[in-house]
Design a protein around this motif. Sequence first.
Motif, PDB file in Angstrom:
ATOM      1  N   LEU A   9      -7.403 -44.122 -30.719  1.00 18.85           N
ATOM      2  CA  LEU A   9      -6.596 -44.651 -31.829  1.00 18.85           C
ATOM      3  C   LEU A   9      -7.247 -44.245 -33.154  1.00 18.85           C
ATOM      4  CD1 LEU A   9      -6.191 -48.224 -30.296  1.00 18.85           C
ATOM      5  CD2 LEU A   9      -4.493 -46.394 -30.256  1.00 18.85           C
ATOM      6  N   GLY A  10      -6.543 -44.521 -34.260  1.00 13.05           N
ATOM      7  CA  GLY A  10      -7.154 -44.284 -35.575  1.00 13.05           C
ATOM      8  C   GLY A  10      -6.971 -42.874 -36.083  1.00 13.05           C
ATOM      9  N   CYS A  11      -7.876 -42.496 -36.989  1.00 19.76           N
ATOM     10  CA  CYS A  11      -7.699 -41.260 -37.760  1.00 19.76           C
ATOM     11  C   CYS A  11      -8.329 -40.052 -37.066  1.00 19.76           C
ATOM     12  CB  CYS A  11      -8.323 -41.447 -39.136  1.00 19.76           C
ATOM     13  SG  CYS A  11     -10.110 -41.657 -39.028  1.00 19.76           S
ATOM     14  N   ALA A  12      -8.249 -38.911 -37.760  1.00 15.47           N
ATOM     15  CA  ALA A  12      -8.785 -37.665 -37.206  1.00 15.47           C
ATOM     16  C   ALA A  12     -10.298 -37.734 -37.021  1.00 15.47           C
ATOM     17  CB  ALA A  12      -8.409 -36.505 -38.127  1.00 15.47           C
ATOM     18  N   LYS A  13     -10.981 -38.550 -37.850  1.00 16.57           N
ATOM     19  CA  LYS A  13     -12.441 -38.671 -37.684  1.00 16.57           C
ATOM     20  C   LYS A  13     -12.748 -39.332 -36.345  1.00 16.57           C
ATOM     21  CE  LYS A  13     -11.615 -40.005 -41.718  1.00 16.57           C
ATOM     22  NZ  LYS A  13     -11.421 -40.724 -42.941  1.00 16.57           N
ATOM     23  N   ASN A  14     -11.952 -40.306 -36.007  1.00 19.96           N
ATOM     24  CA  ASN A  14     -12.117 -40.978 -34.717  1.00 19.96           C
ATOM     25  C   ASN A  14     -11.725 -40.055 -33.564  1.00 19.96           C
ATOM     26  OD1 ASN A  14     -13.147 -43.563 -34.234  1.00 19.96           O
ATOM     27  ND2 ASN A  14     -11.196 -44.282 -33.405  1.00 19.96           N
ATOM     28  N   LEU A  15     -10.711 -39.210 -33.814  1.00 24.37           N
ATOM     29  CA  LEU A  15     -10.283 -38.266 -32.771  1.00 24.37           C
ATOM     30  C   LEU A  15     -11.429 -37.309 -32.430  1.00 24.37           C
ATOM     31  CD1 LEU A  15      -7.841 -37.236 -31.054  1.00 24.37           C
ATOM     32  CD2 LEU A  15      -7.488 -35.539 -32.838  1.00 24.37           C
ATOM     33  N   ASN A  45     -11.004 -46.089 -27.743  1.00 21.13           N
ATOM     34  CA  ASN A  45     -11.687 -45.732 -28.999  1.00 21.13           C
ATOM     35  C   ASN A  45     -10.847 -46.286 -30.149  1.00 21.13           C
ATOM     36  OD1 ASN A  45     -13.634 -44.687 -30.628  1.00 21.13           O
ATOM     37  ND2 ASN A  45     -12.875 -42.581 -30.562  1.00 21.13           N
ATOM     38  N   THR A  46     -11.362 -47.291 -30.817  1.00 21.64           N
ATOM     39  CA  THR A  46     -10.542 -48.137 -31.694  1.00 21.64           C
ATOM     40  C   THR A  46     -10.675 -47.810 -33.178  1.00 21.64           C
ATOM     41  OG1 THR A  46     -12.390 -49.661 -31.780  1.00 21.64           O
ATOM     42  CG2 THR A  46     -10.703 -50.098 -30.115  1.00 21.64           C
ATOM     43  N   CYS A  47      -9.748 -48.394 -33.953  1.00 18.83           N
ATOM     44  CA  CYS A  47      -9.736 -48.299 -35.424  1.00 18.83           C
ATOM     45  C   CYS A  47      -9.723 -49.722 -35.974  1.00 18.83           C
ATOM     46  CB  CYS A  47      -8.473 -47.553 -35.854  1.00 18.83           C
ATOM     47  SG  CYS A  47      -8.176 -47.551 -37.632  1.00 18.83           S
ATOM     48  N   SER A  48     -10.290 -49.936 -37.174  1.00 17.40           N
ATOM     49  CA  SER A  48     -10.196 -51.284 -37.754  1.00 17.40           C
ATOM     50  C   SER A  48     -10.116 -51.206 -39.266  1.00 17.40           C
ATOM     51  CB  SER A  48     -11.392 -52.140 -37.344  1.00 17.40           C
ATOM     52  OG  SER A  48     -12.581 -51.581 -37.838  1.00 17.40           O
ATOM     53  N   PHE A  49      -9.425 -50.210 -39.752  1.00 20.54           N
ATOM     54  CA  PHE A  49      -9.327 -49.938 -41.187  1.00 20.54           C
ATOM     55  C   PHE A  49      -8.558 -51.048 -41.904  1.00 20.54           C
ATOM     56  CE2 PHE A  49      -6.850 -47.084 -44.297  1.00 20.54           C
ATOM     57  CZ  PHE A  49      -7.760 -47.296 -45.306  1.00 20.54           C
ATOM     58  N   ILE A  50      -7.384 -51.359 -41.417  1.00 17.68           N
ATOM     59  CA  ILE A  50      -6.573 -52.422 -42.009  1.00 17.68           C
ATOM     60  C   ILE A  50      -6.006 -53.283 -40.878  1.00 17.68           C
ATOM     61  CG2 ILE A  50      -5.937 -51.283 -44.183  1.00 17.68           C
ATOM     62  CD1 ILE A  50      -3.370 -50.332 -42.881  1.00 17.68           C
ATOM     63  N   GLY A  83     -15.778 -47.109 -30.960  1.00 19.44           N
ATOM     64  CA  GLY A  83     -15.135 -46.834 -32.246  1.00 19.44           C
ATOM     65  C   GLY A  83     -15.316 -47.905 -33.302  1.00 19.44           C
ATOM     66  N   CYS A  84     -14.419 -47.858 -34.287  1.00 21.42           N
ATOM     67  CA  CYS A  84     -14.623 -48.619 -35.525  1.00 21.42           C
ATOM     68  C   CYS A  84     -14.460 -50.131 -35.351  1.00 21.42           C
ATOM     69  CB  CYS A  84     -13.688 -48.091 -36.602  1.00 21.42           C
ATOM     70  SG  CYS A  84     -14.162 -46.425 -37.140  1.00 21.42           S
ATOM     71  N   LEU A  85     -13.652 -50.575 -34.385  1.00 23.22           N
ATOM     72  CA  LEU A  85     -13.534 -52.032 -34.185  1.00 23.22           C
ATOM     73  C   LEU A  85     -14.847 -52.586 -33.631  1.00 23.22           C
ATOM     74  CD1 LEU A  85     -11.186 -54.291 -34.319  1.00 23.22           C
ATOM     75  CD2 LEU A  85     -11.219 -54.116 -31.839  1.00 23.22           C
ATOM     76  N   ILE A 170     -13.482 -51.054 -46.058  1.00 24.55           N
ATOM     77  CA  ILE A 170     -14.534 -51.499 -45.144  1.00 24.55           C
ATOM     78  C   ILE A 170     -15.237 -50.297 -44.486  1.00 24.55           C
ATOM     79  CG2 ILE A 170     -13.001 -51.720 -43.108  1.00 24.55           C
ATOM     80  CD1 ILE A 170     -15.736 -54.242 -44.115  1.00 24.55           C
ATOM     81  N   ILE A 171     -14.677 -49.104 -44.649  1.00 18.39           N
ATOM     82  CA  ILE A 171     -15.191 -47.958 -43.874  1.00 18.39           C
ATOM     83  C   ILE A 171     -16.674 -47.647 -44.139  1.00 18.39           C
ATOM     84  CG2 ILE A 171     -14.909 -45.460 -43.482  1.00 18.39           C
ATOM     85  CD1 ILE A 171     -11.943 -45.920 -43.305  1.00 18.39           C
ATOM     86  N   PRO A 172     -17.170 -47.716 -45.401  1.00 21.97           N
ATOM     87  CA  PRO A 172     -18.614 -47.449 -45.566  1.00 21.97           C
ATOM     88  C   PRO A 172     -19.484 -48.394 -44.740  1.00 21.97           C
ATOM     89  CG  PRO A 172     -17.515 -47.402 -47.685  1.00 21.97           C
ATOM     90  CD  PRO A 172     -16.504 -47.905 -46.691  1.00 21.97           C
ATOM     91  N   LYS A 173     -19.015 -49.629 -44.592  1.00 27.64           N
ATOM     92  CA  LYS A 173     -19.803 -50.575 -43.783  1.00 27.64           C
ATOM     93  C   LYS A 173     -19.734 -50.214 -42.300  1.00 27.64           C
ATOM     94  CE  LYS A 173     -20.221 -54.673 -46.517  1.00 27.64           C
ATOM     95  NZ  LYS A 173     -19.800 -56.036 -46.759  1.00 27.64           N
ATOM     96  N   ILE A 174     -18.651 -49.572 -41.899  1.00 31.92           N
ATOM     97  CA  ILE A 174     -18.515 -49.191 -40.488  1.00 31.92           C
ATOM     98  C   ILE A 174     -19.271 -47.890 -40.227  1.00 31.92           C
ATOM     99  CG2 ILE A 174     -16.899 -48.515 -38.673  1.00 31.92           C
ATOM    100  CD1 ILE A 174     -14.717 -50.085 -40.128  1.00 31.92           C
ATOM    101  N   ARG A 175     -19.035 -46.897 -41.064  1.00 34.91           N
ATOM    102  CA  ARG A 175     -19.508 -45.536 -40.740  1.00 34.91           C
ATOM    103  C   ARG A 175     -20.848 -45.182 -41.389  1.00 34.91           C
ATOM    104  NH1 ARG A 175     -16.531 -41.883 -37.369  1.00 34.91           N
ATOM    105  NH2 ARG A 175     -14.900 -43.191 -36.516  1.00 34.91           N
ATOM    106  N   GLY A 176     -21.390 -46.063 -42.208  1.00 28.30           N
ATOM    107  CA  GLY A 176     -22.732 -45.831 -42.758  1.00 28.30           C
ATOM    108  C   GLY A 176     -22.745 -44.954 -43.993  1.00 28.30           C
ATOM    109  N   SER A 205     -13.844 -35.605 -43.691  1.00 29.08           N
ATOM    110  CA  SER A 205     -14.996 -36.516 -43.801  1.00 29.08           C
ATOM    111  C   SER A 205     -14.440 -37.721 -44.559  1.00 29.08           C
ATOM    112  CB  SER A 205     -16.151 -35.855 -44.553  1.00 29.08           C
ATOM    113  OG  SER A 205     -15.871 -35.772 -45.915  1.00 29.08           O
ATOM    114  N   GLN A 206     -15.262 -38.666 -44.951  1.00 29.43           N
ATOM    115  CA  GLN A 206     -14.705 -39.781 -45.740  1.00 29.43           C
ATOM    116  C   GLN A 206     -14.417 -39.295 -47.161  1.00 29.43           C
ATOM    117  OE1 GLN A 206     -14.119 -42.273 -43.827  1.00 29.43           O
ATOM    118  NE2 GLN A 206     -15.477 -41.567 -42.223  1.00 29.43           N
ATOM    119  N   ASP A 207     -15.305 -38.455 -47.707  1.00 27.17           N
ATOM    120  CA  ASP A 207     -15.095 -37.850 -49.029  1.00 27.17           C
ATOM    121  C   ASP A 207     -15.528 -36.399 -48.928  1.00 27.17           C
ATOM    122  OD1 ASP A 207     -15.117 -36.893 -51.581  1.00 27.17           O
ATOM    123  OD2 ASP A 207     -16.549 -38.340 -52.378  1.00 27.17           O
TER     124      ASP A 207
HETATM  125 FE1  F3S Z   1     -10.688 -43.845 -39.096  1.00 23.22          FE
HETATM  126 FE2  F3S Z   1      -9.838 -46.291 -38.603  1.00 23.22          FE
HETATM  127 FE3  F3S Z   1     -12.371 -45.727 -38.409  1.00 23.22          FE
HETATM  128  S1  F3S Z   1      -9.090 -44.957 -40.210  1.00 23.22           S
HETATM  129  S2  F3S Z   1     -12.747 -44.103 -39.890  1.00 23.22           S
HETATM  130  S3  F3S Z   1     -10.718 -44.893 -37.134  1.00 23.22           S
HETATM  131  S4  F3S Z   1     -11.512 -47.570 -39.310  1.00 23.22           S
END
Ligand code: F3S
Length: 451
Positions: A9-15, A45-50, A83-85, A170-176, A205-207
Amino acid sequence: MIKVGLVSLGCAKNLIDSEIMVGHLQQAGMTMTPEAELADVLIINTCSFIDMAKKESVGAIHEAVDAREESKKRKRQKIIVAGCLSQRFREELPALMPEVDAFIGLDQITQVAPIIQNLVGVRDHEQENLVTKGPQYIPDYDTPRFRLTPKHFAYIKIAEGCNHPCSFCIIPKIRGRHRSRSQESIVKEARQLIESGVKEINLISQDTTYFGMDKWEEDRPKPTSGVDSSKGESLSTLIRELNAIPGDFWIRLLYTHPAHWSDDLIAAIAESPKVARYIDMPLQHISDNMLKLMRRETDSAHIRGLLKRIRAGIPGIAIRTTFIVGFPGETDADFQELVQFIEDEKFERAGVFNYSREEGTRADKMEGHLHHMTRKSRYEKAMLAIQRNIEHVNQDLLGKTLRVLVEEPGVARGEMDAPDIDTTVFVPKRLPAGQFAEVKIKDWRGYDLVA
Ligand code: F3S
């Protein structure tokens, strides 16, 4: 032989993290199965952005747990949450989800095979929580990876983590903290991908614009002061080197930040024909009041000036952006300024997020949270303004010839369309998938084009 199922789940970074896990599992002799009921181990593989993403991830975990309880075949299946969750809620989740066999975070993706080997076949093991605080991991060009995207396009993660203080995120707190790969490692990976037939490389990347800057010992530019690429590796030096790789392919820049654009980056894109005439630059807002509360490290004058410089410096560029509406403290005047900005700038591609209150962010503790109906109504108005722009953009394309990359028979993407985000160009079915083609636009429907 251990069979593993994966829900990504989630974005291309998670993929990419999923791809790295699959690469390591295959290297360890395990097989992947698309049928969850046949898997000895199921990784989610999870996401927790919003909020919406959290709900989707929690729903996928509950679905797997329920299916295991209901099916005799799956009785001994192990469930791993990655993942992010699991990274974000590493302290809370194990107690909330006792049925999950193991939680792993971002630093454990390369260790997934031994983790599985220890779990499979053990009946009454204790739940494992392996997530570590403050992830450090970043992949290299030779990291085992099995691509889950179609053969013709790939993502390259050029950096991981984020140093920005955006109050909603919240992503900087998740991904460092931000950590860049070396330019050499990225170029080697790009060469391998192009040699394997990839036609489009998406840098993520994030930025993306902060690439390399974390390595500069001193003189790190202040936000909005511009980047001098002579100081070391930067996005400008990277794209010049990628552009020099022989072959016919697109390089696409995703997730750039307005604070770190420079005239050198604009020049580098302009002189690199393989860089798609497309940039993704989430702006979030335009009112100074909002940009300050959002801690975006930039202001309205800088953004407006930057857009002018980009459009003047890179003819034919399409700009994609995203905005957040309904942020705490957003007044009617702030919102009107945003709508006017959307109408004036005529972004070729854009999206809107309805503000999502996330615990652990600075914005969560701010005053002035808006009623959900106000947020909804602003979301709808902003989306309408965007739709009107897209209609004009599509109307202007009628009769023009576009270079497209054919995704599957009858479906393609143009240079101004990133995979899985933007719109579709419907093309004749005879055009071969995975190849570039020149097509003439004859109609449009909503966001999509017909060629
Ligand atoms: Fe991407 Fe979701 Fe993590 S948007 S960086 S998988 S919180």
